[in-house]
Design an enzyme around this catalytic site. Structure first.
Site, PDB file in Angstrom:
ATOM      1  N   LYS A  33      29.707  43.930  41.739  1.00  0.00           N
ATOM      2  CA  LYS A  33      29.063  45.020  42.487  1.00  0.00           C
ATOM      3  C   LYS A  33      28.469  45.981  41.451  1.00  0.00           C
ATOM      4  O   LYS A  33      28.656  47.210  41.513  1.00  0.00           O
ATOM      5  CB  LYS A  33      30.115  45.709  43.380  1.00  0.00           C
ATOM      6  CG  LYS A  33      29.557  46.682  44.375  1.00  0.00           C
ATOM      7  CD  LYS A  33      28.874  46.035  45.565  1.00  0.00           C
ATOM      8  CE  LYS A  33      28.220  47.075  46.438  1.00  0.00           C
ATOM      9  NZ  LYS A  33      27.426  46.499  47.541  1.00  0.00           N
ATOM     10  N   ASP A  89      28.839  41.543  48.380  1.00  0.00           N
ATOM     11  CA  ASP A  89      28.622  41.541  49.840  1.00  0.00           C
ATOM     12  C   ASP A  89      27.652  40.430  50.236  1.00  0.00           C
ATOM     13  O   ASP A  89      27.861  39.727  51.236  1.00  0.00           O
ATOM     14  CB  ASP A  89      28.153  42.912  50.343  1.00  0.00           C
ATOM     15  CG  ASP A  89      27.198  43.618  49.402  1.00  0.00           C
ATOM     16  OD1 ASP A  89      27.191  43.303  48.203  1.00  0.00           O
ATOM     17  OD2 ASP A  89      26.444  44.490  49.858  1.00  0.00           O
ATOM     18  N   ASP A 141      40.545  38.280  45.581  1.00  0.00           N
ATOM     19  CA  ASP A 141      41.569  38.211  46.624  1.00  0.00           C
ATOM     20  C   ASP A 141      40.891  37.933  47.966  1.00  0.00           C
ATOM     21  O   ASP A 141      41.301  37.052  48.737  1.00  0.00           O
ATOM     22  CB  ASP A 141      42.320  39.555  46.661  1.00  0.00           C
ATOM     23  CG  ASP A 141      43.610  39.477  47.453  1.00  0.00           C
ATOM     24  OD1 ASP A 141      43.959  38.391  47.927  1.00  0.00           O
ATOM     25  OD2 ASP A 141      44.264  40.527  47.609  1.00  0.00           O
ATOM     26  N   TYR A 185      44.417  46.140  41.134  1.00  0.00           N
ATOM     27  CA  TYR A 185      45.810  45.688  41.158  1.00  0.00           C
ATOM     28  C   TYR A 185      46.548  46.044  39.862  1.00  0.00           C
ATOM     29  O   TYR A 185      47.610  45.507  39.588  1.00  0.00           O
ATOM     30  CB  TYR A 185      45.875  44.175  41.398  1.00  0.00           C
ATOM     31  CG  TYR A 185      45.335  43.756  42.750  1.00  0.00           C
ATOM     32  CD1 TYR A 185      43.984  43.901  43.036  1.00  0.00           C
ATOM     33  CD2 TYR A 185      46.163  43.230  43.725  1.00  0.00           C
ATOM     34  CE1 TYR A 185      43.468  43.528  44.263  1.00  0.00           C
ATOM     35  CE2 TYR A 185      45.654  42.844  44.962  1.00  0.00           C
ATOM     36  CZ  TYR A 185      44.307  43.009  45.228  1.00  0.00           C
ATOM     37  OH  TYR A 185      43.792  42.633  46.441  1.00  0.00           O
TER      38      TYR A 185
END
Ligand code: NAD
Length: 335
Positions: A171, A204, A228, A124
């Site tokens: 991640k 995940d 988000d 973002y």
């Protein structure tokens, strides 16, 4: 004590739900001088700018703002005011508690977790360009300074609220440099908080674990895009976006808002549920030191929800927004 707070009513159902907040806060006896500020579609149509300088100046002066949802067109039109506000005011921490509310249908009981999202970096950052026609690139920026301040915010929040555990979501197995830096920095900050348990989880797997057993989490900290998505997932665990509040906090200002959108399908019909914005306003009142009034409003709201007699349509009731508001005001001081 009198407070000055900027009010960005927003688009769609925004004016209907901000009016409810103003009425309930007034009925709870908090003296707020609301400073009306323009932003979003209405500001764009009037000033040609969805986030006029005057609005930013007002928020910098009052240091606190309450914001209704703002319409943002996908893929075209003016920049997202939400993203611009966070960047301009350096509102680096997005704070999203997700707590089960008695009377609100939800897939789980007793969920109580807090998602802390880095609000200014990651994908973002707004750094997108066309490399050649048909190929675009978006830069995902992670800095050590940004990672450290959000990790500190998460641990300080956990400590001040007596929470037991912070989990860093990342991640880093694939994004070795960017998320590697985020994870290393969180690991480092965790050393300063030996009183709080700390672990980490790949994003995940975290999504799956939150859906299977959300009770294993307490405070979760993550970068912007993951935050988000997982903060909306957390909302889903407790009844959806209509009941989850949010605060955007920075060093110089704080902006409190509902996380749902402008609900154009029901705007102007008196059907909107103001619960999320009301809970955002109690978060705001606590931030301003009006904790007693905030607790009083929450008790009244929770009592109306639990009774289940006066609920808006999205909560399977048939009350209008103003009937719901009146029911909460009637409970103030009695619950
Ligand atoms: P939305 O949240 O506006 O609506 C999704 C569904 O939820 C609709 O059926 C709507 O009626 C319902 N809903 C949402 N809030 C509700 C409430 N308080 N009470 C009762 N029902 C409610 O999402 P969308 O349709 O994807 O987005 C519409 C617009 O809102 C878009 O322009 C989008 O950019 C904007 N938006 C703004 C924000 C924000 O300002 N923070 C957040 C999300 C979306």
């Amino acid at each position: 004590m009198s407070h000055q707070v900027c009010l960005l009513s927003g688009d769609g159902i925004g004016p209907e739900i901000t009016t409810v907040v103003q009425e309930v806060v007034k009925a709870a006896g908090v003296d707020i001088q609301w400073v009306p500020c323009q932003a979003g579609l209405s500001a764009f149509e009037k000033y040609g700018d969805p986030l006029p300088q005057e609005t930013l100046d007002n928020i910098r002066q009052t240091k606190v703002a309450l914001k209704g949802p703002l319409a943002t067109a996908s893929g075209k039109g003016f920049r997202s005011v939400n993203v611009a506000l966070r960047k301009e005011l350096q509102l680096y921490a997005n704070y999203r508690p997700a707590r089960t509310l008695k009377g609100v249908p939800a897939p789980f009981d007793d969920v109580d977790l807090i998602v802390v999202r880095e609000n200014t970096e990651g994908l973002y950052s707004g750094l997108e360009h066309t490399v050649i026609p048909g190929v675009v690139e978006s830069l995902r920026v992670i800095t050590e300074v940004g990672s450290r301040r959000i990790a500190k915010f998460a641990f300080e929040t956990a400590r001040s609220l007596g929470r037991k555990k912070v989990t860093c979501i990342h991640k880093a197995n694939i994004l070795k440099l960017s998320d590697g830096l985020f994870l290393d920095t969180c690991n480092d900050v965790a050393k300063d908080y030996p009183d709080i348990q700390y672990d980490d989880c790949i994003v995940d797997a975290a999504a799956m674990k939150m859906v299977m057993n959300p009770h294993q989490f307490d405070v979760l900290v993550m970068e912007n895009l993951f935050g988000d998505i997982l903060s909306d997932l957390a909302s889903g665990l407790v009844g959806g976006l209509g009941v989850t509040p949010s605060g955007n906090l920075g060093t110089d200002a704080a902006v409190f808002e509902a996380v749902h959108g402008t609900a154009p399908d029901i705007a102007g019909k008196g059907l909107a549920n103001p619960t999320a914005l009301l809970l955002s306003s109690t978060m705001m009142l606590k931030h301003m030191g009006e904790t007693a009034a905030a607790n009083q409003i929450e008790s009244a709201l929770f009592s109306v929800l639990e009774e289940g007699k006066t609920l808006t349509g999205d909560m399977k009731g048939s009350a209008t927004t103003s009937q719901f508001c009146d029911a909460i005001i009637a409970k103030l001081g009695t619950s």
